[in-house]
Design an enzyme around this catalytic site. Structure first.
Site, PDB file in Angstrom:
ATOM      1  N   PRO A 155      64.357 112.032  50.718  1.00 39.01           N
ATOM      2  CA  PRO A 155      64.896 112.831  51.818  1.00 39.01           C
ATOM      3  C   PRO A 155      66.344 113.258  51.583  1.00 39.01           C
ATOM      4  CG  PRO A 155      64.760 110.523  52.456  1.00 39.01           C
ATOM      5  CD  PRO A 155      64.060 110.646  51.132  1.00 39.01           C
ATOM      6  N   TYR A 156      67.099 112.416  50.901  1.00 39.88           N
ATOM      7  CA  TYR A 156      68.481 112.739  50.552  1.00 39.88           C
ATOM      8  C   TYR A 156      68.529 113.955  49.642  1.00 39.88           C
ATOM      9  CZ  TYR A 156      73.088 111.871  48.312  1.00 39.88           C
ATOM     10  OH  TYR A 156      74.366 111.976  47.803  1.00 39.88           O
ATOM     11  N   VAL A 157      67.687 113.950  48.609  1.00 41.27           N
ATOM     12  CA  VAL A 157      67.640 115.070  47.672  1.00 41.27           C
ATOM     13  C   VAL A 157      67.199 116.351  48.375  1.00 41.27           C
ATOM     14  CG1 VAL A 157      66.440 115.980  45.649  1.00 41.27           C
ATOM     15  CG2 VAL A 157      67.320 113.639  45.631  1.00 41.27           C
ATOM     16  N   LYS A 160      70.235 117.591  50.427  1.00 44.48           N
ATOM     17  CA  LYS A 160      71.363 118.019  49.605  1.00 44.48           C
ATOM     18  C   LYS A 160      71.029 119.243  48.751  1.00 44.48           C
ATOM     19  CE  LYS A 160      74.762 115.022  50.436  1.00 44.48           C
ATOM     20  NZ  LYS A 160      76.115 115.436  50.856  1.00 44.48           N
TER      21      LYS A 160
END
Length: 258
Positions: A155-157, A160
């Site tokens: 989810p971070y990728v 971002k």
């Protein structure tokens, strides 16, 4: 003469880590600074530090996961200083999740902090610049993981990588307004937040920095003060006409294979 003399710089997520380092570097280069954070203690401590050093600083308490508060931080900075010349979006959420175990709630948290907050902070800051018919600069702190990243950062990728696209889109949209917008894909960095993450999610001991450094090409993790110097350069007129650039600031070479 400092690189940012008399510029008003708003640093979102500026009470610790890379954001705090940017605030310190900006004050050193002559800026008037505002920093946001959810917790008042570190934010107020940083403001006291910067003020004691002769700088001008403001702490704005804000939960950036709320779009209204992201915009409100810009409004409060404008109310205090009269304008915003430079914006740094440094707040980030790095809690772990894979494609298979990420819940909708975790996904939404990442989108809120890592993508929606920068979007609406930029919306408000650029609107202030345009209303004054003034030039300005924005730097988004992104991540080298936006190129793909580890499986446990799904989810971070996703969020971002969206910020990479947003940075370029906004830069293109406002290039004739002379608002320059750039991003920095930073690698593994030694911050308070990373220390908490390593211990919470990876069972790391107090010596994890030393162990990590021994495996890295340059023998150390990325340092917030070094990143901050680069951010200040991008915010300043010394970076010239550059806009829409997303720069890899890391010691691992994209596409390099052993």
């Amino acid at each position: 003469m400092g690189l940012l003399d008399d510029k008003v710089v708003l640093v979102n997520g500026g009470s610790q880590g890379v954001g705090a380092a940017v605030a310190r570097a900006a004050v050193r280069e002559g800026a008037l600074v505002a920093v946001t954070g959810r917790r008042p203690e570190p934010g107020e401590a940083l403001v006291a530090e910067l003020t004691a050093a002769g700088g001008k600083a403001l702490f704005v308490r804000a939960d950036l996961s709320e779009a209204g508060q992201a915009k409100g931080a810009v409004a409060e900075t404008v109310a205090w200083y009269g304008r915003v010349d430079c914006l740094v979006n440094s707040a980030g959420l790095t809690s772990r999740g894979t494609l298979l175990d990420t819940t909708p709630e975790l996904f939404d948290q990442h989108i809120a902090i890592n993508l929606k907050a920068p979007f609406f902070a930029m919306q408000a800051a650029v609107a202030d610049m345009l209303a004054r018919e003034a030039s300005g600069t924005v730097v988004n702190i992104i991540t080298s993981s936006a190129h793909g990243g580890q499986p446990f950062l799904a989810p971070y990728v996703a969020a971002k990588a969206g910020l990479v696209g947003l940075t370029r889109n906004a830069a293109h949209a406002h290039r004739y307004d002379r608002v320059r917008i750039n991003g920095l894909n930073i690698g593994w960095t030694s911050t308070e937040g990373e220390d908490a993450t390593q211990k919470a999610f990876h069972g790391a001991g107090d010596d994890w920095r030393e162990q990590a450094a021994a495996r890295l090409p340059m023998g150390k993790l990325g340092q917030p003060d070094e990143i901050a110097d680069f951010v200040v350069f991008l915010l300043s007129d010394r970076s010239g006409v550059v806009t829409g650039s997303v720069i890899d600031w890391d010691q691992n070479v994209l596409g390099g294979l052993d």
